[in-house]
Write an enzyme that holds these catalytic residues in place. Structure first.
Site, PDB file in Angstrom:
ATOM      1  N   GLY A 172      51.630   4.761  28.374  1.00  0.00           N
ATOM      2  CA  GLY A 172      50.636   5.512  28.267  1.00  0.00           C
ATOM      3  C   GLY A 172      50.544   7.101  27.627  1.00  0.00           C
ATOM      4  N   GLY A 173      49.285   7.256  28.067  1.00  0.00           N
ATOM      5  CA  GLY A 173      49.216   9.230  27.983  1.00  0.00           C
ATOM      6  C   GLY A 173      49.572   9.712  29.481  1.00  0.00           C
TER       7      GLY A 173
ATOM      8  N   GLY B   8      76.664  34.808  18.308  1.00  0.00           N
ATOM      9  CA  GLY B   8      75.441  35.040  18.770  1.00  0.00           C
ATOM     10  C   GLY B   8      74.835  34.535  20.256  1.00  0.00           C
ATOM     11  CB  ALA B   9      77.441  32.144  21.890  1.00  0.00           C
TER      12      ALA B   9
HETATM   13  C1  HXC Z   1      43.301  -1.763  35.446  1.00  0.00           C
HETATM   14  C2  HXC Z   1      44.872  -2.757  36.230  1.00  0.00           C
HETATM   15  C3  HXC Z   1      46.070  -1.397  34.601  1.00  0.00           C
HETATM   16  C4  HXC Z   1      45.298  -1.230  34.276  1.00  0.00           C
HETATM   17  C5  HXC Z   1      48.127  -2.825  35.528  1.00  0.00           C
HETATM   18  N1  HXC Z   1      46.599  -3.163  36.697  1.00  0.00           N
HETATM   19  N2  HXC Z   1      47.494  -2.563  34.865  1.00  0.00           N
HETATM   20  N3  HXC Z   1      44.133  -2.965  35.709  1.00  0.00           N
HETATM   21  N4  HXC Z   1      43.781  -1.129  34.041  1.00  0.00           N
HETATM   22  N5  HXC Z   1      45.567  -0.323  33.566  1.00  0.00           N
HETATM   23  C6  HXC Z   1      46.285  -4.105  37.509  1.00  0.00           C
HETATM   24  C7  HXC Z   1      46.057  -5.312  37.026  1.00  0.00           C
HETATM   25  O1  HXC Z   1      45.435  -6.095  36.395  1.00  0.00           O
HETATM   26  C8  HXC Z   1      47.224  -6.090  38.665  1.00  0.00           C
HETATM   27  O2  HXC Z   1      45.912  -6.541  38.971  1.00  0.00           O
HETATM   28  C9  HXC Z   1      47.812  -4.712  39.031  1.00  0.00           C
HETATM   29  O3  HXC Z   1      47.544  -4.108  38.985  1.00  0.00           O
HETATM   30  C10 HXC Z   1      49.247  -5.704  38.784  1.00  0.00           C
HETATM   31  O4  HXC Z   1      49.006  -5.270  38.336  1.00  0.00           O
HETATM   32  P1  HXC Z   1      50.587  -6.157  37.321  1.00  0.00           P
HETATM   33  O5  HXC Z   1      50.200  -6.681  35.555  1.00  0.00           O
HETATM   34  O6  HXC Z   1      50.968  -7.737  37.490  1.00  0.00           O
HETATM   35  O7  HXC Z   1      52.393  -5.848  37.458  1.00  0.00           O
HETATM   36  P2  HXC Z   1      53.026  -5.873  37.328  1.00  0.00           P
HETATM   37  O8  HXC Z   1      53.800  -7.368  36.448  1.00  0.00           O
HETATM   38  O9  HXC Z   1      54.226  -4.803  37.590  1.00  0.00           O
HETATM   39  O10 HXC Z   1      53.854  -4.965  36.126  1.00  0.00           O
HETATM   40  C11 HXC Z   1      52.925  -3.869  35.919  1.00  0.00           C
HETATM   41  C12 HXC Z   1      52.807  -2.926  34.317  1.00  0.00           C
HETATM   42  C13 HXC Z   1      51.399  -3.742  33.883  1.00  0.00           C
HETATM   43  C14 HXC Z   1      53.704  -3.025  33.529  1.00  0.00           C
HETATM   44  C15 HXC Z   1      51.793  -1.959  34.733  1.00  0.00           C
HETATM   45  O11 HXC Z   1      49.735  -4.422  34.833  1.00  0.00           O
HETATM   46  C16 HXC Z   1      50.362  -3.252  32.559  1.00  0.00           C
HETATM   47  O12 HXC Z   1      51.527  -3.609  31.645  1.00  0.00           O
HETATM   48  N6  HXC Z   1      49.514  -2.671  32.778  1.00  0.00           N
HETATM   49  C17 HXC Z   1      49.222  -2.193  31.865  1.00  0.00           C
HETATM   50  C18 HXC Z   1      49.769  -0.592  31.128  1.00  0.00           C
HETATM   51  C19 HXC Z   1      48.719  -0.407  30.063  1.00  0.00           C
HETATM   52  O13 HXC Z   1      48.625  -0.307  28.648  1.00  0.00           O
HETATM   53  N7  HXC Z   1      47.893   1.010  30.908  1.00  0.00           N
HETATM   54  C20 HXC Z   1      47.523   1.236  29.388  1.00  0.00           C
HETATM   55  C21 HXC Z   1      48.297   2.848  28.640  1.00  0.00           C
HETATM   56  S1  HXC Z   1      46.592   3.570  27.612  1.00  0.00           S
HETATM   57  P3  HXC Z   1      46.197  -7.379  40.752  1.00  0.00           P
HETATM   58  O14 HXC Z   1      44.155  -8.159  40.970  1.00  0.00           O
HETATM   59  O15 HXC Z   1      46.065  -8.856  39.470  1.00  0.00           O
HETATM   60  O16 HXC Z   1      46.928  -7.839  41.356  1.00  0.00           O
HETATM   61  C22 HXC Z   1      46.470   5.032  28.704  1.00  0.00           C
HETATM   62  C23 HXC Z   1      46.041   6.223  28.168  1.00  0.00           C
HETATM   63  C24 HXC Z   1      46.131   7.453  28.702  1.00  0.00           C
HETATM   64  O17 HXC Z   1      47.046   4.887  30.128  1.00  0.00           O
HETATM   65  C25 HXC Z   1      45.356   8.245  27.733  1.00  0.00           C
HETATM   66  C26 HXC Z   1      45.716   9.744  27.911  1.00  0.00           C
HETATM   67  C27 HXC Z   1      44.936  10.719  26.771  1.00  0.00           C
END
Ligand code: HXC
Length: 515
Positions: free
Chosen positions: A170-171, A405-406
């Site tokens: 994401g961001g 040019g290069a």
């Molecule tokens: C809160 C999160 C989290 C998140 C993971 N966790 N991502 N908690 N917010 N964004 C937590 C899970 O609930 C889990 O908690 C622990 O972290 C580990 O995650 P898992 O999924 O078990 O690990 P894994 O299988 O290794 O997968 C990792 C991952 C996946 C690929 C990162 O967790 C995932 O897809 N997360 C969401 C990613 C996402 O979409 N993020 C938002 C992006 S948008 P527990 O308690 O079970 O240990 C963004 C916008 C920013 O970032 C914009 C800025 C301009």
């Protein structure tokens, strides 16, 4: 009051102990099983032993019901030293809410980034995070904005380094993208704006995280990653190596390091580096390792646009930024990727007072619709722009081809290079001999009994007359035609001469580089 103080001391120790456990033994074990170190282990390996001073250990996530449940809020921040020099650091703890970024987490990063700018220390981010913390909603988006703003304002003030040591989605990818150097770890890190699930939903394409945004993809195809290492340990070691080449901020010069390599060392083998057949290739890295102190070279984007080589080395102990065409890949031609790669490298060096050394053997810009439609004009102009605006000491050596040019773009005298050398084998001309002969003698060649023979003779005639360094030297465009074996000592003498160079560009808010 004595009892109360002791009570607080005990509480402090308990709070610290809990904070040091991160997300708990089970999650730490999972982290290790993935081949990843924990956030604290990474800091220990990166910094000089015992030098880490932590800030905000006790700061907890505001969205948390239990104030100390996520003490530290999933990121460790502070400062320490690398080779005795201060650096600021943040290290995301994937074992706490997946290292996700909320307000408290972001506040800690922002605080240490502010310190980095104020004290003039590099900022190093060890990224291992699931992105915006979902539970904190729009606050976590605002929190990213705080970091992005600081990345931009710190750009060109202190070196910024990002290590991607886990997911970065994401961001979250945009903060590393705005830093100066991005490291990735093979097999355990990936970067993408939208992950495989979203790709599947939107485009119905099945693609793995690795194929979408793994270390290989970003080091070879997209150019997002500048350095790729096989594991956390080697990655952190490489960051230490990079830091040793850099000044701490834009007010300083890089530290001198004496590698005990004589400044007057010559290399007779260089007199035979250029093949007698102009169409034959050779490896520019032979020259690079020959001239640099101790043959040590830290290559930047080694696997991307390999037709141009960029990286850091030392000459006479002083850090230099080196840009060299690579005749062994695509004949060293300048294309879109080579231009943007070198332009960004030149701008980094110029921002941080690192002299530029340019080694030239370039047949020109890559012709064809693919490059034209891909914007070679716009992208090639970036390299031209970057060289022209650079005010650091600049030296060029033309080894063989420098056409059209290069020739101008590759740090020529005409775009404010300070010292321009050529080897006797240099060919400085508007076009390569064959192309030039074909145009100038088109009519004669068409009418000749044996056109190929005439073309070959005219090509050779053109080569003798125009494709040499002497015409350019007569006009002062080349300061000296040097013996190849002496290249190292001539470069070092020129660097010594240029040490006190003082050049400033006219004042402006900022230039408008063709992005
Ligand atoms: C809160 C999160 C989290 C998140 C993971 N966790 N991502 N908690 N917010 N964004 C937590 C899970 O609930 C889990 O908690 C622990 O972290 C580990 O995650 P898992 O999924 O078990 O690990 P894994 O299988 O290794 O997968 C990792 C991952 C996946 C690929 C990162 O967790 C995932 O897809 N997360 C969401 C990613 C996402 O979409 N993020 C938002 C992006 S948008 P527990 O308690 O079970 O240990 C963004 C916008 C920013 O970032 C914009 C800025 C301009």
């Amino acid at each position: 009051m004595q009892w109360q103080e002791n009570d607080n001391l005990a509480s402090l120790e308990a709070m610290k102990k809990k904070a040091f456990q991160g997300g708990g033994a089970k999650r730490i074990e999972t982290q290790h099983k993935k081949g990843k170190l924990t956030a604290r282990e990474r800091i220990e390996l990166l910094l000089d032993e015992g030098s880490f001073e932590e800030f905000d250990l006790l700061k907890s996530g505001q969205a948390s019901d239990s104030a100390d449940e996520y003490a530290g809020d999933g990121v460790i921040t502070g400062h320490g030293t690398i080779g005795g020099r201060e650096v600021c650091i943040f290290s995301q703890d994937f074992t706490i809410l997946g290292g996700s970024l909320g307000q408290a987490h972001s506040g800690k990063i922002s605080k240490i980034m502010d310190h980095a700018v104020t004290v003039g220390a590099p900022i190093i981010g060890l990224n291992d995070s699931g992105g915006a913390r979902i539970q904190e909603g729009v606050d976590s988006l605002a929190a990213y904005g705080e970091i992005f703003s600081r990345n931009v304002l710190a750009s060109g003030v202190v070196p910024q380094i990002s290590c991607i040591m886990g997911p970065c989605a994401g961001g979250a990818v945009y903060s590393p993208a705005m830093t100066d150097f991005t490291f990735m770890v093979e097999d355990s890190s990936y970067m993408f704006v939208t992950g495989p699930n979203v790709v599947k939903t939107v485009t119905h394409q099945d693609i793995s995280a690795e194929e979408l945004g793994g270390a290989q993809v970003h080091s070879q195809k997209s150019g997002v990653a500048h350095f790729v290492l096989p594991n956390d340990i080697l990655c952190l070691r490489e960051v230490r190596r990079l830091i040793n080449y850099l000044p701490s901020n834009n007010r300083q010069t890089a530290p001198l390091l004496d590698l005990r390599d004589p400044v007057d060392r010559t290399d007779p083998a260089l007199d035979y580096l250029i093949p007698s057949n102009p169409n034959q290739t050779y490896d520019m890295k032979i020259l690079i390792t020959s001239i640099l102190d101790g043959a040590e070279f830290l290559e930047y984007q080694a696997q991307f646009a390999r037709n141009i080589i960029c990286g850091f080395g030392r000459l006479g102990g002083q850090t230099i930024g080196l840009i060299a065409n690579q005749p062994a890949v695509l004949a060293g031609v300048l294309d879109v990727n080579a231009s943007t790669k070198a332009a960004r490298f030149v701008r980094f060096c110029d921002s941080f007072n690192i002299p530029l050394i340019c080694l030239v053997d370039v047949p020109g810009f890559m012709p064809g619709p693919e490059q034209e439609h891909g914007g070679i004009i716009r992208h090639g102009a970036k390299l031209l722009f970057a060289f022209v605006e650079a005010t650091v000491p600049r030296i060029t050596v033309i080894l063989r081809k420098a056409y059209g040019g290069a020739y101008v773009v590759m740090n020529s005298k005409h775009i404010r290079c300070d010292v321009n050398f050529a080897w006797p084998t240099a060919e400085i001309a508007v076009l390569g001999p064959k192309g030039a002969a074909e145009i100038i003698y088109r009519k004669e060649i068409q009418e000749a009994e044996n056109p190929e023979d005439l073309l070959a003779r005219k090509t050779e005639e053109y080569r003798r007359t125009f494709a040499n360094p002497f015409l350019a030297a007569k006009k002062g465009y080349i300061d000296d035609v040097i013996t190849p074996r002496d290249t190292r000592q001539r470069l070092i003498r020129s660097l010594q001469f240029l040490e006190s160079k003082d050049k400033k560009n006219p004042s402006s808010k900022h230039g408008n580089i063709p992005l």
